[in-house]
Design a protein around this motif. Structure first.
Motif, PDB file in Angstrom:
ATOM      1  N   ALA A 268       7.295   9.657   9.692  1.00 50.52           N
ATOM      2  CA  ALA A 268       6.708   9.989   8.527  1.00 50.52           C
ATOM      3  C   ALA A 268       5.492   9.028   8.200  1.00 50.52           C
ATOM      4  O   ALA A 268       4.542   9.365   7.791  1.00 50.52           O
ATOM      5  N   ILE A 269       5.962   7.718   8.173  1.00 52.79           N
ATOM      6  CA  ILE A 269       5.059   6.715   8.058  1.00 52.79           C
ATOM      7  C   ILE A 269       3.884   6.751   8.915  1.00 52.79           C
ATOM      8  O   ILE A 269       2.684   6.562   8.439  1.00 52.79           O
ATOM      9  N   ARG A 270       4.033   6.862  10.168  1.00 59.02           N
ATOM     10  CA  ARG A 270       3.118   6.771  11.204  1.00 59.02           C
ATOM     11  C   ARG A 270       2.095   8.010  11.030  1.00 59.02           C
ATOM     12  O   ARG A 270       1.013   7.853  11.319  1.00 59.02           O
TER      13      ARG A 270
ATOM     14  N   ARG B 201       5.396  -4.802   2.174  1.00 59.08           N
ATOM     15  CA  ARG B 201       5.230  -5.225   0.875  1.00 59.08           C
ATOM     16  C   ARG B 201       6.035  -4.389   0.049  1.00 59.08           C
ATOM     17  O   ARG B 201       5.702  -3.566  -0.175  1.00 59.08           O
ATOM     18  N   SER B 202       7.076  -4.826  -1.029  1.00 57.55           N
ATOM     19  CA  SER B 202       7.934  -4.285  -1.826  1.00 57.55           C
ATOM     20  C   SER B 202       7.739  -4.530  -3.185  1.00 57.55           C
ATOM     21  O   SER B 202       7.478  -5.648  -3.589  1.00 57.55           O
ATOM     22  N   PHE B 203       8.079  -3.595  -4.048  1.00 58.34           N
ATOM     23  CA  PHE B 203       7.911  -3.429  -5.637  1.00 58.34           C
ATOM     24  C   PHE B 203       9.175  -2.867  -6.064  1.00 58.34           C
ATOM     25  O   PHE B 203       9.803  -1.681  -5.541  1.00 58.34           O
ATOM     26  N   PRO B 204       9.947  -3.467  -7.243  1.00 56.50           N
ATOM     27  CA  PRO B 204      10.916  -2.874  -7.791  1.00 56.50           C
ATOM     28  C   PRO B 204      10.814  -1.874  -8.604  1.00 56.50           C
ATOM     29  O   PRO B 204      11.675  -1.046  -9.055  1.00 56.50           O
TER      30      PRO B 204
ATOM     31  N   ASP C 175      -5.396  -4.257   9.416  1.00 52.72           N
ATOM     32  CA  ASP C 175      -3.942  -3.561   9.702  1.00 52.72           C
ATOM     33  C   ASP C 175      -3.218  -2.980   8.684  1.00 52.72           C
ATOM     34  O   ASP C 175      -3.386  -3.343   7.549  1.00 52.72           O
ATOM     35  N   PRO C 176      -2.629  -1.803   9.113  1.00 47.41           N
ATOM     36  CA  PRO C 176      -2.261  -0.931   8.150  1.00 47.41           C
ATOM     37  C   PRO C 176      -0.710  -1.590   7.230  1.00 47.41           C
ATOM     38  O   PRO C 176      -0.233  -2.485   7.943  1.00 47.41           O
ATOM     39  N   ILE C 177      -0.630  -1.583   6.025  1.00 49.69           N
ATOM     40  CA  ILE C 177       0.178  -1.807   5.381  1.00 49.69           C
ATOM     41  C   ILE C 177       1.336  -0.881   4.520  1.00 49.69           C
ATOM     42  O   ILE C 177       0.729   0.151   4.009  1.00 49.69           O
ATOM     43  N   VAL C 178       2.482  -0.926   4.145  1.00 52.23           N
ATOM     44  CA  VAL C 178       3.252  -0.058   3.808  1.00 52.23           C
ATOM     45  C   VAL C 178       3.932  -0.563   2.598  1.00 52.23           C
ATOM     46  O   VAL C 178       4.370  -1.716   2.581  1.00 52.23           O
ATOM     47  N   HIS C 179       3.517   0.035   1.687  1.00 51.83           N
ATOM     48  CA  HIS C 179       4.263  -0.599   0.011  1.00 51.83           C
ATOM     49  C   HIS C 179       5.546   0.177  -0.133  1.00 51.83           C
ATOM     50  O   HIS C 179       5.676   1.333  -0.289  1.00 51.83           O
ATOM     51  N   VAL C 180       6.511  -0.479  -0.223  1.00 53.62           N
ATOM     52  CA  VAL C 180       7.907   0.219  -0.620  1.00 53.62           C
ATOM     53  C   VAL C 180       8.273  -0.054  -2.041  1.00 53.62           C
ATOM     54  O   VAL C 180       8.061  -1.083  -2.590  1.00 53.62           O
ATOM     55  N   ILE C 181       8.402   1.071  -2.676  1.00 58.81           N
ATOM     56  CA  ILE C 181       8.622   1.082  -4.126  1.00 58.81           C
ATOM     57  C   ILE C 181       9.992   1.901  -4.483  1.00 58.81           C
ATOM     58  O   ILE C 181      10.361   3.090  -4.155  1.00 58.81           O
TER      59      ILE C 181
END
Length: 203
Positions: free
Chosen positions: A115-117, A32-35, A4-10
């Motif tokens: 944009a993500i898709r 999943r996010s990162f600061p 499954d695709p995953i989006v990393h938010v930074i």
């Protein structure tokens, strides 16, 4: 293991990060996010079937530098850069860094999800990039020599007056050529034009 695709938010802005997490979760996307970019790189998350969304201005490594580093590492992951300080030179730098898309704040939910898709679909089928390149090259052929000169100025981030001075024509004439370039290239924004020209030069 899941594909499954995953989006990393930074993003160093906690509020903006959580807002995007909530939006993507509601849209049924894994997130999943990162600061920070450094935290993301140290975590070494899997990048297959993934997409990265990052702010252009962050403490430490910024969004464009992150895209450059991922490209240097040979990571074929689409990177979407978000900025509230959009200008054409920044868009040029982002596209040269291999950024998948360049989105200006404020943006609506549909635009960011679209944009993500699109980025995830491009990664799933890299042949789409070649098709996009071929289309951009076909449209470029329709430009006259003068329109190409004006386009090069626009892509380089030059103002109309600077282009007019360089070409020895009036700023009003540049505006006419600029409108023709946007129409023939079927580009709605300068960022889109920059992306098309950059992609057309991929080998």
């Amino acid at each position: 293991m899941t594909s499954d695709p995953i989006v990393h938010v930074i993003d160093d802005d906690e509020g903006a990060r959580h807002s995007l997490e909530f939006l993507l979760d509601c849209a049924g996307l894994k997130v999943r996010s990162f600061p920070s970019a450094d935290t993301f790189l140290k975590a070494e998350p899997p990048l297959d079937h993934a997409c990265v969304i990052t702010d252009v201005r962050m403490p430490g490594m910024n969004g464009i530098e992150l895209a450059q580093e991922l490209k240097r590492r040979g990571a074929h992951v689409p990177v979407i850069v978000i900025t509230g300080h959009a200008d054409v030179p920044l868009a040029v730098q982002a596209m040269h860094a291999g950024v998948s898309d360049f989105i200006e704040k404020p943006y609506d939910d549909d635009k960011i999800l679209g944009a993500i898709r699109t980025a995830l679909a491009r990664q799933a089928d890299r042949g789409a990039v070649e098709a996009e390149r071929d289309r951009a090259q076909e449209l470029l052929v329709t430009l006259s020599a003068r329109e190409r000169e004006v386009m090069e100025g626009l892509v380089a981030g030059e103002a109309n007056k600077a282009i007019a001075y360089d070409l020895g024509i009036s700023a009003r004439t540049v505006e006419v050529y600029r409108a023709n370039v946007m129409l023939k290239m079927q580009a709605k924004t300068l960022s889109e034009l920059v992306r098309m020209v950059t992609i057309s030069r991929f080998t």
